[in-house]
Design a protein around this motif. Structure first.
Motif, PDB file in Angstrom:
ATOM      1  N   ASN A  94      52.152  13.638  60.285  1.00  0.00           N
ATOM      2  CA  ASN A  94      52.876  14.861  59.932  1.00  0.00           C
ATOM      3  C   ASN A  94      52.513  15.294  58.512  1.00  0.00           C
ATOM      4  N   PRO A  95      52.048  16.532  58.334  1.00  0.00           N
ATOM      5  CA  PRO A  95      51.617  16.999  57.014  1.00  0.00           C
ATOM      6  C   PRO A  95      52.792  17.350  56.110  1.00  0.00           C
ATOM      7  N   SER A  96      52.521  17.346  54.810  1.00  0.00           N
ATOM      8  CA  SER A  96      53.529  17.765  53.832  1.00  0.00           C
ATOM      9  C   SER A  96      53.213  19.142  53.249  1.00  0.00           C
ATOM     10  N   LEU A  97      52.006  19.649  53.525  1.00  0.00           N
ATOM     11  CA  LEU A  97      51.564  20.925  52.961  1.00  0.00           C
ATOM     12  C   LEU A  97      51.094  21.864  54.062  1.00  0.00           C
ATOM     13  N   GLY A  98      51.482  23.135  53.940  1.00  0.00           N
ATOM     14  CA  GLY A  98      50.990  24.172  54.843  1.00  0.00           C
ATOM     15  C   GLY A  98      50.379  25.305  54.039  1.00  0.00           C
ATOM     16  N   GLN A 129      46.655  38.339  63.448  1.00  0.00           N
ATOM     17  CA  GLN A 129      46.836  36.922  63.757  1.00  0.00           C
ATOM     18  C   GLN A 129      47.344  36.219  62.505  1.00  0.00           C
ATOM     19  N   HIS A 130      48.508  35.594  62.626  1.00  0.00           N
ATOM     20  CA  HIS A 130      49.135  34.921  61.494  1.00  0.00           C
ATOM     21  C   HIS A 130      49.153  33.426  61.785  1.00  0.00           C
ATOM     22  N   ILE A 131      48.623  32.619  60.875  1.00  0.00           N
ATOM     23  CA  ILE A 131      48.602  31.172  61.108  1.00  0.00           C
ATOM     24  C   ILE A 131      49.060  30.414  59.866  1.00  0.00           C
ATOM     25  N   VAL A 132      49.610  29.240  60.104  1.00  0.00           N
ATOM     26  CA  VAL A 132      49.866  28.251  59.060  1.00  0.00           C
ATOM     27  C   VAL A 132      49.065  27.018  59.437  1.00  0.00           C
ATOM     28  N   VAL A 133      48.261  26.516  58.514  1.00  0.00           N
ATOM     29  CA  VAL A 133      47.436  25.336  58.786  1.00  0.00           C
ATOM     30  C   VAL A 133      47.759  24.236  57.790  1.00  0.00           C
ATOM     31  N   ASP A 134      47.346  23.003  58.114  1.00  0.00           N
ATOM     32  CA  ASP A 134      47.516  21.894  57.186  1.00  0.00           C
ATOM     33  C   ASP A 134      46.311  21.819  56.255  1.00  0.00           C
ATOM     34  N   SER A 135      46.222  20.757  55.468  1.00  0.00           N
ATOM     35  CA  SER A 135      45.140  20.656  54.483  1.00  0.00           C
ATOM     36  C   SER A 135      43.775  20.427  55.122  1.00  0.00           C
ATOM     37  N   LYS A 171      55.895  21.998  51.240  1.00  0.00           N
ATOM     38  CA  LYS A 171      55.429  23.202  50.543  1.00  0.00           C
ATOM     39  C   LYS A 171      54.512  24.030  51.428  1.00  0.00           C
ATOM     40  N   ILE A 172      54.598  25.370  51.253  1.00  0.00           N
ATOM     41  CA  ILE A 172      53.686  26.308  51.889  1.00  0.00           C
ATOM     42  C   ILE A 172      52.992  27.107  50.790  1.00  0.00           C
ATOM     43  N   ILE A 173      51.677  27.200  50.857  1.00  0.00           N
ATOM     44  CA  ILE A 173      50.890  27.939  49.883  1.00  0.00           C
ATOM     45  C   ILE A 173      50.428  29.258  50.490  1.00  0.00           C
ATOM     46  N   ALA A 174      50.469  30.330  49.697  1.00  0.00           N
ATOM     47  CA  ALA A 174      50.085  31.658  50.178  1.00  0.00           C
ATOM     48  C   ALA A 174      49.336  32.408  49.083  1.00  0.00           C
ATOM     49  N   ASP A 175      48.710  33.535  49.463  1.00  0.00           N
ATOM     50  CA  ASP A 175      48.026  34.362  48.475  1.00  0.00           C
ATOM     51  C   ASP A 175      48.958  35.461  47.963  1.00  0.00           C
ATOM     52  N   GLY A 176      48.415  36.354  47.141  1.00  0.00           N
ATOM     53  CA  GLY A 176      49.235  37.372  46.492  1.00  0.00           C
ATOM     54  C   GLY A 176      49.897  38.360  47.427  1.00  0.00           C
TER      55      GLY A 176
END
Length: 257
Positions: A94-98, A129-135, A171-176
């Motif tokens: 299970n990842p900790s970052l998306g 198309q919207h996605i959340v991926v792991d590292s 945590k989830i990381i995104a752009d501007g």
């Protein structure tokens, strides 16, 4: 069975067989044959009715595609393979970052008009198309919505799909494009940290990939290897989600075997 590049190998089929076929029984067309037909359609981009005759009839292949979509089998298989690939890569299951991002894709005239729009920035008429991926770039959640929906508005839909499925996510990381109130909404609703990473203002000629964001951009580049995804031909957005799931299933199987 005729051997073509779209077909799963014996080892790839063994990995997914128990999810696709939990109770083995006699069938006129094996489920492996159905999967191979789906992979052929995905890779070549052919129409359902143009599936070659050495696969199961196109009506049968489409029946199982719709069945597995509605019953959540494709989503279950996608989630399962994420854990398999992560363990294979020496990571925790299970990842900790998306990392979240989207891309706009043009639709055919067959697509449901109620789920189409114009992305003014990309000059694309269709869906997003919207996605959340792991590292590792593996999919944690997939959603499809009209292209005119801003990233900050459409993000909650795809993020909500991870609720109850990612116990260690922090945590989830995104752009501007995701700046604004979204981060606070995500923290209040799901308890996850939401970090917007902006590109450096350094104007040097040296190329530097944006921190972690390149991972999700690479995932989108993987999808470009499937001709069925170059244009969104599906009438329903939920079918578009299922096609993206199929593509990631193939990508992950290729990483294992």
């Amino acid at each position: 069975m005729k051997s073509i590049s779209a077909n799963l190998t014996d080892k790839q089929w063994e990995i997914i067989e128990k999810i696709i076929e939990p109770q083995e029984r006699r069938r006129k067309h094996s489920l492996r044959e159905i999967i191979n037909g789906l992979m052929y359609m995905l890779i070549t981009g052919c129409q359902w009715r143009l599936l070659p005759g050495h696969f199961a009839p196109w009506q049968t292949v489409y029946y199982y595609f719709r069945k597995w979509k509605l019953e959540g089998v494709l989503e279950q298989l996608t989630d399962y393979l994420v854990g398999v690939v992560r363990r294979f890569s020496g990571r925790a299951e299970n990842p900790s970052l998306g990392i979240i991002d989207s891309r706009s894709v043009g639709t055919s005239h067959h697509a449901d008009p109620s789920c189409k729009g114009i992305d003014g920035n990309k000059k694309v008429k269709g869906r997003k198309q919207h996605i959340v991926v792991d590292s590792l770039g593996l999919p944690l959640a997939i959603d499809v919505h009209p292209a005119n929906v801003h990233d900050s508005k459409g993000a909650m839909g795809v993020i909500a799909k991870m609720r109850g499925k990612q116990p260690k996510l922090k945590k989830i990381i995104a752009d501007g494009g995701y700046r604004g109130e979204l981060g606070e909404k995500v923290r209040k609703r799901f308890g996850w940290e939401f970090e917007v990473v902006l590109r450096s203002d350094n104007h040097s000629n040296e190329f530097r990939p944006a921190h972690k964001r390149w991972v999700v951009e690479r995932s989108f580049s993987w999808l470009e290897n499937f001709r069925r995804l170059t244009t969104d031909y599906e009438f329903l957005a939920e079918s578009s989600v299922a096609i993206v799931q199929l593509a990631f299933i193939r990508i992950m199987l290729n990483k294992i075997i």
